[in-house]
Motif scaffolding. Structure first.
Motif, PDB file in Angstrom:
ATOM      1  N   THR A  32       0.814  -1.210   0.000  1.00  0.00           N
ATOM      2  CA  THR A  32       0.000   0.000   0.000  1.00  0.00           C
ATOM      3  C   THR A  32       0.850   1.263   0.000  1.00  0.00           C
ATOM      4  O   THR A  32       0.431   2.293  -0.518  1.00  0.00           O
ATOM      5  N   HIS A  33       2.076   1.185   0.579  1.00  0.00           N
ATOM      6  CA  HIS A  33       2.946   2.358   0.581  1.00  0.00           C
ATOM      7  C   HIS A  33       3.428   2.680  -0.830  1.00  0.00           C
ATOM      8  O   HIS A  33       3.531   3.857  -1.221  1.00  0.00           O
ATOM      9  N   GLU A  34       3.712   1.660  -1.606  1.00  0.00           N
ATOM     10  CA  GLU A  34       4.071   1.869  -3.009  1.00  0.00           C
ATOM     11  C   GLU A  34       2.899   2.493  -3.760  1.00  0.00           C
ATOM     12  O   GLU A  34       3.076   3.458  -4.520  1.00  0.00           O
ATOM     13  N   LEU A  35       1.694   1.954  -3.566  1.00  0.00           N
ATOM     14  CA  LEU A  35       0.505   2.492  -4.229  1.00  0.00           C
ATOM     15  C   LEU A  35       0.272   3.940  -3.817  1.00  0.00           C
ATOM     16  O   LEU A  35      -0.033   4.796  -4.667  1.00  0.00           O
ATOM     17  N   ASP A  36       0.420   4.235  -2.525  1.00  0.00           N
ATOM     18  CA  ASP A  36       0.250   5.616  -2.059  1.00  0.00           C
ATOM     19  C   ASP A  36       1.211   6.551  -2.783  1.00  0.00           C
ATOM     20  O   ASP A  36       0.826   7.651  -3.217  1.00  0.00           O
ATOM     21  N   HIS A  37       2.461   6.131  -2.912  1.00  0.00           N
ATOM     22  CA  HIS A  37       3.472   6.980  -3.546  1.00  0.00           C
ATOM     23  C   HIS A  37       3.140   7.225  -5.017  1.00  0.00           C
ATOM     24  O   HIS A  37       3.240   8.372  -5.495  1.00  0.00           O
ATOM     25  N   VAL A  38       2.755   6.184  -5.717  1.00  0.00           N
ATOM     26  CA  VAL A  38       2.419   6.342  -7.138  1.00  0.00           C
ATOM     27  C   VAL A  38       1.184   7.221  -7.292  1.00  0.00           C
ATOM     28  O   VAL A  38       1.147   8.124  -8.150  1.00  0.00           O
ATOM     29  N   ALA A  39       0.156   6.994  -6.473  1.00  0.00           N
ATOM     30  CA  ALA A  39      -1.072   7.795  -6.576  1.00  0.00           C
ATOM     31  C   ALA A  39      -0.789   9.267  -6.273  1.00  0.00           C
ATOM     32  O   ALA A  39      -1.289  10.167  -6.966  1.00  0.00           O
ATOM     33  N   GLU A  40       0.008   9.530  -5.248  1.00  0.00           N
ATOM     34  CA  GLU A  40       0.327  10.921  -4.906  1.00  0.00           C
ATOM     35  C   GLU A  40       1.115  11.592  -6.026  1.00  0.00           C
ATOM     36  O   GLU A  40       0.903  12.773  -6.333  1.00  0.00           O
ATOM     37  N   THR A  41       2.032  10.847  -6.628  1.00  0.00           N
ATOM     38  CA  THR A  41       2.818  11.404  -7.731  1.00  0.00           C
ATOM     39  C   THR A  41       1.920  11.743  -8.920  1.00  0.00           C
ATOM     40  O   THR A  41       2.043  12.814  -9.520  1.00  0.00           O
ATOM     41  N   LEU A  42       1.016  10.832  -9.262  1.00  0.00           N
ATOM     42  CA  LEU A  42       0.084  11.097 -10.364  1.00  0.00           C
ATOM     43  C   LEU A  42      -0.807  12.289 -10.047  1.00  0.00           C
ATOM     44  O   LEU A  42      -1.076  13.129 -10.916  1.00  0.00           O
ATOM     45  N   GLN A  43      -1.260  12.370  -8.802  1.00  0.00           N
ATOM     46  CA  GLN A  43      -2.136  13.466  -8.409  1.00  0.00           C
ATOM     47  C   GLN A  43      -1.428  14.812  -8.558  1.00  0.00           C
ATOM     48  O   GLN A  43      -2.013  15.793  -9.022  1.00  0.00           O
ATOM     49  N   GLN A  44      -0.169  14.849  -8.174  1.00  0.00           N
ATOM     50  CA  GLN A  44       0.599  16.095  -8.267  1.00  0.00           C
ATOM     51  C   GLN A  44       0.914  16.455  -9.717  1.00  0.00           C
ATOM     52  O   GLN A  44       0.913  17.627 -10.084  1.00  0.00           O
ATOM     53  N   ARG A  45       1.172  15.447 -10.526  1.00  0.00           N
ATOM     54  CA  ARG A  45       1.600  15.693 -11.902  1.00  0.00           C
ATOM     55  C   ARG A  45       0.430  16.067 -12.814  1.00  0.00           C
ATOM     56  O   ARG A  45       0.580  16.912 -13.711  1.00  0.00           O
ATOM     57  N   PHE A  46      -0.725  15.450 -12.574  1.00  0.00           N
ATOM     58  CA  PHE A  46      -1.843  15.626 -13.499  1.00  0.00           C
ATOM     59  C   PHE A  46      -3.006  16.332 -12.808  1.00  0.00           C
ATOM     60  O   PHE A  46      -4.002  15.711 -12.427  1.00  0.00           O
TER      61      PHE A  46
END
Length: 358
Positions: free
Chosen positions: A295-309
């Motif tokens: 879930t920590h990996e998923l959190d990191h990817v989701a947060e990155t996508l949220q910030q980028r897009f």
């Protein structure tokens, strides 16, 4: 005759107030049916009022000697769609086809109810999804896991469609609407294995389901729809190419409405898919470097996508509208769900588990 006359009246009213939704009661005045809008090519959009909100999921009625409804929305709000069809003058014997781009509950959950209300209608669905509508227990169970509390509050369980009422579609099958009007049905995986694209050559339109993406009113660009478990980048890109080969002028998004010119829309859809996958892969690799997993990996990817897009909106959007739009988008195209689908795709790609469909 009554149905055709009401459709003509609705089309005339829509042309007098471009871009507004119109409903009619029996005397031609306003009613409490869902928003209904006739577009300039004759396609009639019926708002499914998913989650009690407008502009979430549209059903599209094609008026022809054998009328077809493309998409019906979830079971919990199928009553709104049935009211809309009744307001247009369709009686129980009038609807010939319900065409489903795929069997996700926001598109197909009410299929069994539509079949019951229109006993002459054939339910048209991909050969890869038909069995799940005849026996929806697995579909409902998996949907309940994916949607969580929203399964009971927004979607509801899909009711069965009798097997004899289903038409399982292979790639490039055609649907005869009468008077020379034919829909071409394309197998368009990427979002889901069982996804169909519907091409109407008469008006130069593609009804794309979720295969092109999501662009709610007020948004200025598409967002891809990459949920687990079946997102497949290469299949999604091939599906876009298949649409290009038909040279459409307009794309009808289930979420939400027509977008054009189609060539620019398809180019943007491809660019967004590639960018989201690229950013997700870089974020995943960064998560591994940081020792993150699960879930920590998923959190990191989701947060990155949220910030980028960031969601880009029309400059005139007001605060209340933005808040409502955010609620719609979280329900339909949640960044975390997209991230989960992207991570699953990357894992299956890297381990050689991908099939041609997903």
């Amino acid at each position: 005759m009554r149905r055709l006359e009401r459709l003509r009246r609705l089309a005339w009213v829509a042309t007098q107030s471009e871009g507004s939704a119109v409903t009619l009661s029996d005397d031609g005045g306003p009613s409490d049916t869902p928003p209904v809008l006739t577009h300039d090519d004759g396609v009639i959009a019926i708002d499914t009022l998913t989650a009690g909100m407008t502009d979430v999921t549209a059903g599209y009625l094609i008026d022809a000697p054998r009328p077809a409804l493309i998409e019906c929305g979830p079971a919990l709000t199928i009553g709104s769609v049935l009211q809309g069809l009744a307001a247009l003058g369709l009686g129980p014997s009038d609807l010939a086809y319900l065409v489903l781009t795929h069997i996700h509950l926001d598109h197909a959950g009410g299929a069994g109810d539509v079949a019951a209300a229109f006993p002459n209608a054939t339910v048209v669905v991909s050969e890869h999804g038909a069995r799940h509508l005849a026996e929806p227990d697995r579909l409902n169970a998996s949907s309940a896991r994916v949607y969580g509390p929203l399964f009971d509050t927004v979607y509801g369980a899909c009711t069965p469609v009798p097997a004899e009422r289903l038409r399982s579609i292979a790639d490039r099958d055609e649907l005869d609407l009468g008077a020379g009007r034919v829909l071409e049905l394309l197998h368009t995986p990427g979002h889901a294995k069982h996804h169909l694209g519907v091409v109407d050559p008469d008006i130069g339109a593609v009804f794309s389901g979720d295969s092109v993406g999501v662009q709610l009113p007020g948004m200025t660009e598409l967002r891809p729809a990459t949920p687990p478990p079946e997102f497949h980048l290469e299949a999604a890109l091939r599906s876009l190419d298949r649409y290009r080969e038909r040279s459409p002028g307009r794309i009808y998004l289930a979420h939400y409405g027509p977008v054009d010119p189609a060539d620019a829309v398809l180019d943007q859809a491809e660019e967004q898919l590639r960018r989201w996958v690229e950013v997700a892969e870089l974020a995943r690799d960064e998560a591994h470097t940081l020792g993150l997993s699960g879930t920590h990996e998923l959190d990191h990817v989701a947060e990155t996508l949220q910030q980028r897009f960031h969601v880009r909106r029309q400059p005139s959007a007001e605060a209340d509208d933005v808040a409502e739009d955010d609620a719609r988008l979280r329900m339909l195209n949640d960044t975390r769900a997209n991230a989960a689908g992207l991570l699953r795709y990357l894992h299956r790609r890297d381990t050689g588990e991908l099939t041609e469909l997903g």
